[in-house]
Motif scaffolding. Structure first.
Motif, mmCIF file in Angstrom:
data_model
loop_
_atom_site.group_PDB
_atom_site.id
_atom_site.type_symbol
_atom_site.label_atom_id
_atom_site.label_comp_id
_atom_site.label_asym_id
_atom_site.label_seq_id
_atom_site.Cartn_x
_atom_site.Cartn_y
_atom_site.Cartn_z
ATOM 1 N N ASP A 8 0.828 -1.210 0.000
ATOM 2 C CA ASP A 8 0.000 0.000 0.000
ATOM 3 C C ASP A 8 0.863 1.261 0.000
ATOM 4 O OD1 ASP A 8 -2.385 -1.391 -0.061
ATOM 5 O OD2 ASP A 8 -2.596 -1.446 2.120
ATOM 6 N N MET A 9 2.026 1.205 0.634
ATOM 7 C CA MET A 9 2.919 2.362 0.634
ATOM 8 C C MET A 9 3.456 2.621 -0.771
ATOM 9 S SD MET A 9 5.046 1.960 4.220
ATOM 10 C CE MET A 9 5.807 3.585 4.021
ATOM 11 N N VAL A 10 3.718 1.546 -1.500
ATOM 12 C CA VAL A 10 4.178 1.692 -2.886
ATOM 13 C C VAL A 10 3.066 2.286 -3.741
ATOM 14 C CG1 VAL A 10 5.107 0.499 -4.892
ATOM 15 C CG2 VAL A 10 5.726 -0.266 -2.592
ATOM 16 N N ALA A 11 1.838 1.798 -3.543
ATOM 17 C CA ALA A 11 0.702 2.330 -4.289
ATOM 18 C C ALA A 11 0.523 3.823 -4.011
ATOM 19 C CB ALA A 11 -0.567 1.564 -3.920
ATOM 20 N N ASP A 12 0.689 4.218 -2.759
ATOM 21 C CA ASP A 12 0.595 5.639 -2.402
ATOM 22 C C ASP A 12 1.696 6.437 -3.101
ATOM 23 O OD1 ASP A 12 -1.551 5.084 -0.781
ATOM 24 O OD2 ASP A 12 -0.400 5.096 1.091
ATOM 25 N N GLY A 13 2.887 5.844 -3.182
ATOM 26 C CA GLY A 13 3.994 6.505 -3.852
ATOM 27 C C GLY A 13 3.743 6.689 -5.341
ATOM 28 N N LEU A 14 3.185 5.680 -5.981
ATOM 29 C CA LEU A 14 2.865 5.776 -7.405
ATOM 30 C C LEU A 14 1.813 6.857 -7.649
ATOM 31 C CD1 LEU A 14 2.777 1.983 -8.294
ATOM 32 C CD2 LEU A 14 4.459 3.647 -9.078
ATOM 33 N N ALA A 15 0.814 6.912 -6.778
ATOM 34 C CA ALA A 15 -0.221 7.942 -6.913
ATOM 35 C C ALA A 15 0.377 9.329 -6.737
ATOM 36 C CB ALA A 15 -1.330 7.693 -5.891
ATOM 37 N N ALA A 16 1.286 9.471 -5.779
ATOM 38 C CA ALA A 16 1.928 10.766 -5.540
ATOM 39 C C ALA A 16 2.791 11.171 -6.724
ATOM 40 C CB ALA A 16 2.773 10.697 -4.265
ATOM 41 N N ALA A 17 3.484 10.196 -7.322
ATOM 42 C CA ALA A 17 4.329 10.480 -8.489
ATOM 43 C C ALA A 17 3.485 10.972 -9.659
ATOM 44 C CB ALA A 17 5.107 9.232 -8.874
ATOM 45 N N GLU A 18 2.349 10.336 -9.867
ATOM 46 C CA GLU A 18 1.463 10.745 -10.959
ATOM 47 C C GLU A 18 0.922 12.145 -10.713
ATOM 48 O OE1 GLU A 18 -1.683 8.429 -13.807
ATOM 49 O OE2 GLU A 18 -1.660 7.942 -11.681
ATOM 50 N N THR A 19 0.543 12.434 -9.471
ATOM 51 C CA THR A 19 0.033 13.758 -9.121
ATOM 52 C C THR A 19 1.101 14.831 -9.297
ATOM 53 O OG1 THR A 19 -1.527 12.816 -7.525
ATOM 54 C CG2 THR A 19 -0.977 15.143 -7.267
ATOM 55 N N ALA A 20 2.351 14.470 -8.999
ATOM 56 C CA ALA A 20 3.459 15.423 -9.114
ATOM 57 C C ALA A 20 3.845 15.699 -10.564
ATOM 58 C CB ALA A 20 4.677 14.895 -8.354
ATOM 59 N N GLY A 21 3.359 14.882 -11.477
ATOM 60 C CA GLY A 21 3.639 15.129 -12.894
ATOM 61 C C GLY A 21 4.630 14.181 -13.522
ATOM 62 N N PHE A 22 5.021 13.122 -12.804
ATOM 63 C CA PHE A 22 5.880 12.124 -13.405
ATOM 64 C C PHE A 22 5.008 11.189 -14.248
ATOM 65 C CE2 PHE A 22 8.411 13.150 -9.594
ATOM 66 C CZ PHE A 22 9.617 13.437 -10.201
ATOM 67 N N GLY A 23 5.342 11.042 -15.480
ATOM 68 C CA GLY A 23 4.544 10.158 -16.313
ATOM 69 C C GLY A 23 5.086 10.111 -17.724
ATOM 70 N N PRO A 24 4.742 9.062 -18.471
ATOM 71 C CA PRO A 24 3.976 7.917 -17.972
ATOM 72 C C PRO A 24 4.786 7.115 -16.951
ATOM 73 C CG PRO A 24 4.808 7.457 -20.159
ATOM 74 C CD PRO A 24 5.107 8.905 -19.892
ATOM 75 N N LEU A 25 4.070 6.430 -16.059
ATOM 76 C CA LEU A 25 4.735 5.668 -15.016
ATOM 77 C C LEU A 25 5.508 4.498 -15.599
ATOM 78 C CD1 LEU A 25 1.958 5.554 -12.269
ATOM 79 C CD2 LEU A 25 4.004 6.988 -12.317
ATOM 80 N N ARG A 26 6.595 4.166 -14.967
ATOM 81 C CA ARG A 26 7.415 3.026 -15.391
ATOM 82 C C ARG A 26 7.636 2.115 -14.187
ATOM 83 N NH1 ARG A 26 12.713 4.649 -18.247
ATOM 84 N NH2 ARG A 26 11.287 4.791 -20.018
ATOM 85 N N LEU A 27 7.240 0.860 -14.326
ATOM 86 C CA LEU A 27 7.447 -0.130 -13.283
ATOM 87 C C LEU A 27 8.511 -1.114 -13.725
ATOM 88 C CD1 LEU A 27 3.784 -1.008 -12.214
ATOM 89 C CD2 LEU A 27 5.272 0.823 -11.376
ATOM 90 N N SER A 28 9.463 -1.388 -12.842
ATOM 91 C CA SER A 28 10.513 -2.367 -13.102
ATOM 92 C C SER A 28 10.185 -3.634 -12.333
ATOM 93 C CB SER A 28 11.874 -1.808 -12.667
ATOM 94 O OG SER A 28 12.889 -2.762 -12.851
ATOM 95 N N VAL A 29 10.204 -4.772 -13.028
ATOM 96 C CA VAL A 29 9.735 -6.029 -12.453
ATOM 97 C C VAL A 29 10.738 -7.140 -12.726
ATOM 98 C CG1 VAL A 29 7.848 -7.707 -12.398
ATOM 99 C CG2 VAL A 29 7.364 -5.295 -12.930
ATOM 100 N N ALA A 30 11.044 -7.940 -11.710
ATOM 101 C CA ALA A 30 11.845 -9.152 -11.881
ATOM 102 C C ALA A 30 10.951 -10.339 -11.545
ATOM 103 C CB ALA A 30 13.078 -9.129 -10.984
ATOM 104 N N LEU A 31 10.755 -11.234 -12.499
ATOM 105 C CA LEU A 31 9.867 -12.376 -12.306
ATOM 106 C C LEU A 31 10.663 -13.622 -11.951
ATOM 107 C CD1 LEU A 31 7.536 -11.760 -15.372
ATOM 108 C CD2 LEU A 31 7.001 -11.342 -12.962
#
Length: 249
Positions: free
Chosen positions: A129-152
């Motif tokens: 949930d803290m990460v989700a809050d961070g992503l929402a804050a980044a979008e609100t601040a004007g960072f975009g499009p969002l980029r997620l880095s994933v290791a499977l």
């Protein structure tokens, strides 16, 4: 465009199973962090040699108490055209707006699953949930499009592949799938990350946009999708590298 990764911290506030970096916020990692003046000088020298884009990495860069001031200093250096930062997103909600005002031009948030229970298990108790809050804050601040880095990883979060791909069908987002994540500590030997080839084989409906081969990561997009998937091969959360071509990843 030539770009360079700049590790700014060896500390991390997560304890990911495949990375032995996490020692908690209370560690003495600050003693081994490079000073701001040394980092500024390094970037200035890199600019003189033709590098114009930089990515601040860790560990977790947001654990630096001076991270906002550091970003502001580096962003003002003549010749720095792009300044990105990679983060696990846990503290991003606190810093997104300040980082944007300081001159940061891009963010990459590392998150390996969107399932709360799986995330807590992979990260040693992390709070998604803290990460989700961070992503929402980044979008609100004007960072975009969002980029997620994933290791499977086989048997742990490989089923999340389709969950992340689904995001690209509905949002202007980039999912950067890493074949192997090298830590600034030590990578667990034999950790069963999914290879780029295996990931590609599981996405038969996605079309390649390039560049691929020696020019950079393969980019995939499903027909009509606003987002895209990037097969980044081996990535480092603290790996220094300099390459030609493509974006700052």
């Amino acid at each position: 465009m030539r770009y360079m990764d700049i590790p700014v911290s060896r500390r991390c506030n997560l304890r990911c199973q495949y990375c032995l970096t996490g020692r908690g916020e209370g560690s003495n990692g600050a003693l081994t962090e490079p000073g701001a003046a040394a980092l500024e000088e390094r970037v200035r020298r890199a600019v003189e040699s033709g590098v114009s884009a930089f990515r601040l990495t860790g560990g977790e860069p947001l654990l630096r108490e001076d991270i906002v001031e550091l970003v502001s200093t580096l962003a003002r250096i003549p010749g720095v055209e792009e300044l990105h930062l990679t983060t696990n997103g846990v503290l991003l909600g606190q810093y997104a707006w300040e980082l944007k005002k300081a001159g940061l031009t891009g963010l990459s948030v590392h998150v390996d699953t969107l399932d709360r229970e799986t995330y807590a298990g992979l990260t040693g108790g992390g709070d998604l949930d803290m990460v989700a809050d961070g992503l929402a804050a980044a979008e609100t601040a004007g960072f975009g499009p969002l980029r997620l880095s994933v290791a499977l990883t086989e048997g742990l979060n490989e089923e999340d592949l389709l969950t992340f791909v689904q995001l690209t069908l509905n949002e202007e987002i980039e999912i950067c799938l890493s074949e192997e994540l090298l830590s600034c500590g030590e990578k667990e030997k034999g950790w069963p990350f999914l290879s780029s080839e295996e990931i590609r084989s599981r996405l038969p409906g996605a079309a390649e946009e390039g560049p691929g081969a020696d020019d950079g990561p393969v980019c995939l997009r499903y027909p009509g999708a606003p987002g895209r998937i990037r097969l980044a091969g081996r990535r480092g959360c603290g790996e220094e590298k300099e390459e030609k071509g493509g974006d700052v990843l």
